[in-house]
Scaffold this motif. Sequence first.
Motif, PDB file in Angstrom:
ATOM      1  N   LEU A 130      31.978  55.773  43.284  1.00  0.00           N
ATOM      2  CA  LEU A 130      32.094  53.997  44.906  1.00  0.00           C
ATOM      3  C   LEU A 130      32.617  54.068  45.384  1.00  0.00           C
ATOM      4  CD1 LEU A 130      32.002  51.192  41.337  1.00  0.00           C
ATOM      5  CD2 LEU A 130      29.993  52.832  42.672  1.00  0.00           C
ATOM      6  N   ILE A 131      32.305  54.391  47.003  1.00  0.00           N
ATOM      7  CA  ILE A 131      32.332  54.072  47.855  1.00  0.00           C
ATOM      8  C   ILE A 131      32.294  52.398  49.032  1.00  0.00           C
ATOM      9  CG2 ILE A 131      31.944  56.260  48.284  1.00  0.00           C
ATOM     10  CD1 ILE A 131      29.548  55.469  50.844  1.00  0.00           C
ATOM     11  N   ASP A 132      33.403  52.280  50.388  1.00  0.00           N
ATOM     12  CA  ASP A 132      32.892  51.187  51.307  1.00  0.00           C
ATOM     13  C   ASP A 132      32.240  51.823  51.773  1.00  0.00           C
ATOM     14  OD1 ASP A 132      34.742  49.352  48.774  1.00  0.00           O
ATOM     15  OD2 ASP A 132      36.341  50.413  49.776  1.00  0.00           O
ATOM     16  N   ASP A 133      31.710  50.602  52.254  1.00  0.00           N
ATOM     17  CA  ASP A 133      31.978  48.995  51.789  1.00  0.00           C
ATOM     18  C   ASP A 133      30.639  48.714  51.024  1.00  0.00           C
ATOM     19  OD1 ASP A 133      33.821  48.532  53.028  1.00  0.00           O
ATOM     20  OD2 ASP A 133      32.994  46.972  54.247  1.00  0.00           O
ATOM     21  N   ALA A 134      29.463  50.172  50.992  1.00  0.00           N
ATOM     22  CA  ALA A 134      28.044  49.659  50.636  1.00  0.00           C
ATOM     23  C   ALA A 134      28.134  49.591  49.109  1.00  0.00           C
ATOM     24  CB  ALA A 134      27.252  51.290  50.849  1.00  0.00           C
ATOM     25  N   ASP A 135      29.186  50.292  48.038  1.00  0.00           N
ATOM     26  CA  ASP A 135      29.267  49.991  47.218  1.00  0.00           C
ATOM     27  C   ASP A 135      30.853  48.790  46.332  1.00  0.00           C
ATOM     28  OD1 ASP A 135      27.628  52.433  46.292  1.00  0.00           O
ATOM     29  OD2 ASP A 135      29.207  52.994  46.157  1.00  0.00           O
ATOM     30  N   ARG A 136      30.978  47.882  47.771  1.00  0.00           N
ATOM     31  CA  ARG A 136      31.965  46.615  46.991  1.00  0.00           C
ATOM     32  C   ARG A 136      30.860  45.731  46.080  1.00  0.00           C
ATOM     33  NH1 ARG A 136      36.373  44.594  50.368  1.00  0.00           N
ATOM     34  NH2 ARG A 136      35.628  46.506  51.653  1.00  0.00           N
ATOM     35  N   PRO A 137      29.532  45.185  45.970  1.00  0.00           N
ATOM     36  CA  PRO A 137      29.669  44.394  45.195  1.00  0.00           C
ATOM     37  C   PRO A 137      29.870  45.321  44.013  1.00  0.00           C
ATOM     38  CG  PRO A 137      28.059  44.370  47.273  1.00  0.00           C
ATOM     39  CD  PRO A 137      29.010  45.500  47.363  1.00  0.00           C
ATOM     40  N   ALA A 138      29.398  46.423  43.929  1.00  0.00           N
ATOM     41  CA  ALA A 138      28.945  46.971  42.216  1.00  0.00           C
ATOM     42  C   ALA A 138      30.999  46.832  41.969  1.00  0.00           C
ATOM     43  CB  ALA A 138      29.054  48.959  42.121  1.00  0.00           C
ATOM     44  N   LYS A 139      32.176  46.951  42.958  1.00  0.00           N
ATOM     45  CA  LYS A 139      33.180  47.855  42.356  1.00  0.00           C
ATOM     46  C   LYS A 139      33.594  45.754  42.062  1.00  0.00           C
ATOM     47  CE  LYS A 139      34.815  50.858  45.501  1.00  0.00           C
ATOM     48  NZ  LYS A 139      35.948  51.528  46.947  1.00  0.00           N
ATOM     49  N   TRP A 140      33.229  45.085  42.688  1.00  0.00           N
ATOM     50  CA  TRP A 140      33.687  43.540  42.207  1.00  0.00           C
ATOM     51  C   TRP A 140      33.130  43.867  40.659  1.00  0.00           C
ATOM     52  CZ3 TRP A 140      31.523  41.344  47.561  1.00  0.00           C
ATOM     53  CH2 TRP A 140      32.591  40.855  48.596  1.00  0.00           C
ATOM     54  N   TYR A 141      31.491  43.643  40.474  1.00  0.00           N
ATOM     55  CA  TYR A 141      31.452  43.369  39.238  1.00  0.00           C
ATOM     56  C   TYR A 141      31.529  43.808  37.693  1.00  0.00           C
ATOM     57  CZ  TYR A 141      28.425  44.580  34.828  1.00  0.00           C
ATOM     58  OH  TYR A 141      27.791  44.962  33.925  1.00  0.00           O
ATOM     59  N   PHE A 142      32.569  45.592  38.349  1.00  0.00           N
ATOM     60  CA  PHE A 142      33.821  45.967  37.599  1.00  0.00           C
ATOM     61  C   PHE A 142      35.315  44.644  37.429  1.00  0.00           C
ATOM     62  CE2 PHE A 142      30.412  50.150  38.361  1.00  0.00           C
ATOM     63  CZ  PHE A 142      30.273  49.983  36.635  1.00  0.00           C
ATOM     64  N   GLN A 143      35.035  44.891  37.936  1.00  0.00           N
ATOM     65  CA  GLN A 143      36.718  43.877  38.678  1.00  0.00           C
ATOM     66  C   GLN A 143      36.416  42.483  37.579  1.00  0.00           C
ATOM     67  OE1 GLN A 143      36.993  44.006  42.552  1.00  0.00           O
ATOM     68  NE2 GLN A 143      38.041  46.120  42.673  1.00  0.00           N
ATOM     69  N   LEU A 144      34.941  41.921  38.265  1.00  0.00           N
ATOM     70  CA  LEU A 144      35.391  40.588  37.396  1.00  0.00           C
ATOM     71  C   LEU A 144      34.849  40.669  35.872  1.00  0.00           C
ATOM     72  CD1 LEU A 144      31.881  38.979  39.738  1.00  0.00           C
ATOM     73  CD2 LEU A 144      34.031  37.882  38.852  1.00  0.00           C
ATOM     74  N   GLU A 182      42.986  31.677  33.006  1.00  0.00           N
ATOM     75  CA  GLU A 182      42.660  31.198  33.293  1.00  0.00           C
ATOM     76  C   GLU A 182      41.802  32.329  34.033  1.00  0.00           C
ATOM     77  OE1 GLU A 182      42.158  28.579  38.026  1.00  0.00           O
ATOM     78  OE2 GLU A 182      42.758  28.035  35.864  1.00  0.00           O
ATOM     79  N   MET A 183      40.771  33.038  34.133  1.00  0.00           N
ATOM     80  CA  MET A 183      40.360  34.249  34.929  1.00  0.00           C
ATOM     81  C   MET A 183      41.094  33.913  36.511  1.00  0.00           C
ATOM     82  SD  MET A 183      36.320  35.765  35.316  1.00  0.00           S
ATOM     83  CE  MET A 183      35.926  36.595  36.804  1.00  0.00           C
ATOM     84  N   LYS A 184      41.618  35.548  36.471  1.00  0.00           N
ATOM     85  CA  LYS A 184      41.912  35.782  38.185  1.00  0.00           C
ATOM     86  C   LYS A 184      41.101  36.316  38.300  1.00  0.00           C
ATOM     87  CE  LYS A 184      47.043  37.119  37.176  1.00  0.00           C
ATOM     88  NZ  LYS A 184      47.612  37.935  36.128  1.00  0.00           N
ATOM     89  N   HIS A 185      40.251  35.306  40.294  1.00  0.00           N
ATOM     90  CA  HIS A 185      39.197  36.371  41.009  1.00  0.00           C
ATOM     91  C   HIS A 185      39.257  37.588  41.382  1.00  0.00           C
ATOM     92  CE1 HIS A 185      35.100  36.301  42.784  1.00  0.00           C
ATOM     93  NE2 HIS A 185      34.906  34.956  41.914  1.00  0.00           N
ATOM     94  N   PRO A 186      38.788  38.149  41.183  1.00  0.00           N
ATOM     95  CA  PRO A 186      38.979  39.869  41.818  1.00  0.00           C
ATOM     96  C   PRO A 186      39.067  39.716  43.893  1.00  0.00           C
ATOM     97  CG  PRO A 186      36.740  39.850  40.635  1.00  0.00           C
ATOM     98  CD  PRO A 186      37.832  38.619  40.265  1.00  0.00           C
ATOM     99  N   VAL A 187      38.130  38.937  44.480  1.00  0.00           N
ATOM    100  CA  VAL A 187      37.022  38.402  44.998  1.00  0.00           C
ATOM    101  C   VAL A 187      38.650  37.500  45.564  1.00  0.00           C
ATOM    102  CG1 VAL A 187      35.191  38.021  46.940  1.00  0.00           C
ATOM    103  CG2 VAL A 187      35.312  39.289  44.884  1.00  0.00           C
TER     104      VAL A 187
END
Length: 371
Positions: free
Chosen positions: A329-343, A356-361
């Motif tokens: 996954l590359i930045d920035d185009a795939d950043r939302p995808a990275k966030w999805y996995f982190q979420l 409590e959930m630690k928000h990745p963003v």
Amino acid sequence: MPDLDLPQRQATDALMLTGFWYRALPADRVHRNQLYKATLLEIPLVIGRDRLGQPFALRDACPHRGMPLHCGKFDGENLECGYHGWQFDVHDGQCQLIPSLTADQNLKVDRIYAGSYGCEEQDDFIWVFIPDPSPTGAGFVPRTEPPDPAPQIEKFTGKYKLAYLQAEMPVSIDHGIIGLMDPAHGPFVHQAWWWRTQHSIHEKQKNFEPIPYGFRMSAHTPSSNSAPYKLLRLYADADSITTTIDFVLPNIRTETIRAGKYWFSSLTTVTPITRSHCRIDVVAAWNLFRWVPFVPDLLKFVFAKFVEQDRRTMELQAEGLKHNPHLMLIDDADRPAKWYFQLKAAHLESKRTGTEMKHPVPGPVTLKWRS
Ligand code: FES
Ligand SMILES: [Fe+2]
């Protein structure tokens, strides 16, 4: 040299999140007094409507000896298993009758339950709540009640139109979802002479912010090559149009476009059917063109085209994924995808630890890409 600029390797895990509502079937395909099969998160379900039209969802296996309940008889109130005739209330799964019992056998029939799920009809779909595993209801335990009602499309006026589209895709939920939020495939997958070509590609910059369980592409003027935007332009000034796009776990993308008194709102879900299959359901509501007979069809046509292009792409992608290639996954185009996995990881971690959930963003962030 540290390879800071190397794209991040990313493995999808096909893990399906429990404890959420999922779309099961389009409401117009589920008729009263009838039984239908559906699968969600590899769980076989039998879905139907009682004689008053209320929907229900049961695990498609009798708690006695596992006979699929969809093979049974349904009178609009109780479902009778086809093997030994045990009867169950379709709404809570509680056993009502075991025909083989004699008068002096005092087995407590009402303590037996068929697996049963929270079930609601919302915006043209039957939604089913899939609770966390463990006592899901079959056996001697009543079902887990959903903590919240099923998700709804946001609507801004009383009168509106509603339409849905679906497509099944032979990829895991993770690929379905990151495909849905991927901003860079547009110029290559969604080309058409009447729409856009690869030459319309240009640099874009969008602001994102964290929201509970997800992230938001902050209100902005929609990109000039987005579908509803092109249509809305016929109705309102370009700069009066704003759009907000949210993603929230487990699988929901909402898009709201407003232009004065006109609005267009959609709620798209990617539903895990099995580990290797998912289904995309797009439901849209809008208050424009209601009185123009042919524009809703045009809108549906454009969306259907898009969804079909995505489906076809993922079908091809599934070929390549068969042998588990390493992905990146590359930045920035795939950043939302990275966030999805982190979420997803943060959500599971918070459930595991009860914290409590630690928000990745971390906070507002601007992403740039060309599309
Ligand atoms: S398997 Fe259903 S009643 Fe026996
Ligand atoms: Fe797409």
